[in-house]
Design an enzyme around this catalytic site. Structure first.
Site, PDB file in Angstrom:
ATOM      1  N   PHE A  91       0.810  -1.214   0.000  1.00  0.00           N
ATOM      2  CA  PHE A  91       0.000   0.000   0.000  1.00  0.00           C
ATOM      3  C   PHE A  91       0.843   1.263   0.000  1.00  0.00           C
ATOM      4  O   PHE A  91       1.758   1.425   0.822  1.00  0.00           O
ATOM      5  CB  PHE A  91      -0.886   0.058   1.257  1.00  0.00           C
ATOM      6  CG  PHE A  91      -2.016  -0.910   1.258  1.00  0.00           C
ATOM      7  CD1 PHE A  91      -3.265  -0.553   0.792  1.00  0.00           C
ATOM      8  CD2 PHE A  91      -1.826  -2.206   1.727  1.00  0.00           C
ATOM      9  CE1 PHE A  91      -4.304  -1.452   0.786  1.00  0.00           C
ATOM     10  CE2 PHE A  91      -2.856  -3.117   1.725  1.00  0.00           C
ATOM     11  CZ  PHE A  91      -4.108  -2.743   1.255  1.00  0.00           C
ATOM     12  N   ASP A  92       0.515   2.172  -0.919  1.00  0.00           N
ATOM     13  CA  ASP A  92       0.905   3.556  -0.720  1.00  0.00           C
ATOM     14  C   ASP A  92       0.126   4.046   0.497  1.00  0.00           C
ATOM     15  O   ASP A  92      -0.979   3.572   0.780  1.00  0.00           O
ATOM     16  CB  ASP A  92       0.555   4.382  -1.954  1.00  0.00           C
ATOM     17  CG  ASP A  92       0.712   5.865  -1.704  1.00  0.00           C
ATOM     18  OD1 ASP A  92       1.851   6.300  -1.440  1.00  0.00           O
ATOM     19  OD2 ASP A  92      -0.299   6.588  -1.749  1.00  0.00           O
ATOM     20  N   VAL A  93       0.688   4.999   1.219  1.00  0.00           N
ATOM     21  CA  VAL A  93       0.049   5.462   2.456  1.00  0.00           C
ATOM     22  C   VAL A  93      -0.496   6.885   2.319  1.00  0.00           C
ATOM     23  O   VAL A  93      -1.685   7.138   2.518  1.00  0.00           O
ATOM     24  CB  VAL A  93       1.036   5.381   3.644  1.00  0.00           C
ATOM     25  CG1 VAL A  93       0.400   5.929   4.915  1.00  0.00           C
ATOM     26  CG2 VAL A  93       1.485   3.930   3.851  1.00  0.00           C
TER      27      VAL A  93
END
Length: 228
Positions: free
Chosen positions: A3-5
């Protein structure tokens, strides 16, 4: 799932604009949020840019005159420190909690470790592992960032073919994940809005493998696939 955050799970555009609007109210100046994000985007990607979010101090001093805000170092530090209070999108924590029951979740963020620690707490500490710019020495979309994660997954007995990469940024994540052969999922957080907000515009749009406008929809789809 990787995941990108910032921008996918954490509402960084809301965090930036709220802080700038607060500074503006105190200075008697109205701040247009979308205009501020466009200025932020241009300043953030100048050659002299540093690591995020420490670089917000420099960015603030760059954009403050254009927004008629006080160009004071203390205000720049205030923008940087506001990161500690940035909120998750309303559906992020619940969706991650659901997904973590079935998948190992790995964070891949262009933020520094100190900032990620606040984001992870805000999200309910859902991650099996996390990679920040402090860990990788680089930022997405540099393939070297992804290679660090591939090596970790392989050390645990998996491969990059097992990964679904989830992100909102076409520039930082969706395009490069496709070029590296990953399955990907675009969370279109700016659906209904024009432009790219605070995120750099990609040279070309990449059609994702999966496309949702919210994390909750991804969690729903994963549960349906599990039950099928």
């Amino acid at each position: 799932m990787t995941f990108d955050v910032v921008g996918t799970l954490i509402d960084f555009e809301g965090g930036i604009t709220r802080c700038l609007e607060e500074i503006g109210r105190e200075a008697g100046v109205a701040v247009d949020g979308e205009a501020a994000l466009a200025l932020y985007r241009a300043a953030r990607y100048l050659p002299e840019a540093g690591l995020f979010p420490d670089d917000l101090e420099r960015v603030y001093l760059e954009i403050a005159p254009r927004l008629r805000l006080p160009a004071e170092p203390a205000a720049g530090r205030r923008l940087r420190d506001s990161v500690r209070d940035w909120k998750a999108f309303p559906d992020s924590a619940e969706a991650l909690a659901r997904l973590s029951k079935r998948y190992r979740l790995i964070a891949m963020t262009n933020a520094q470790r100190w900032a990620f620690s606040h984001f992870s707490t805000e999200l309910g500490e859902p991650f099996h592992a996390a990679f920040t710019t402090d860990d990788t020495g680089t930022e997405k979309p540099d393939p070297a960032f992804f290679e660090k994660v591939f090596a970790f997954v392989e050390a645990e007995g998996g491969s990059k073919d097992d990964i679904l990469h989830v992100a909102q940024s076409q520039y930082h994540d969706i395009g490069i994940s496709r070029r590296l052969g990953l399955a990907n999922c675009w969370i279109e957080r700016r659906h209904g809005l024009s432009g790219y907000g605070g995120t750099i515009e990609p040279q070309a749009f990449t059609q994702p493998d999966y496309h949702f406008t919210a994390m909750a929809a991804l969690a729903d789809a994963a549960e349906r696939a599990e039950a099928a």
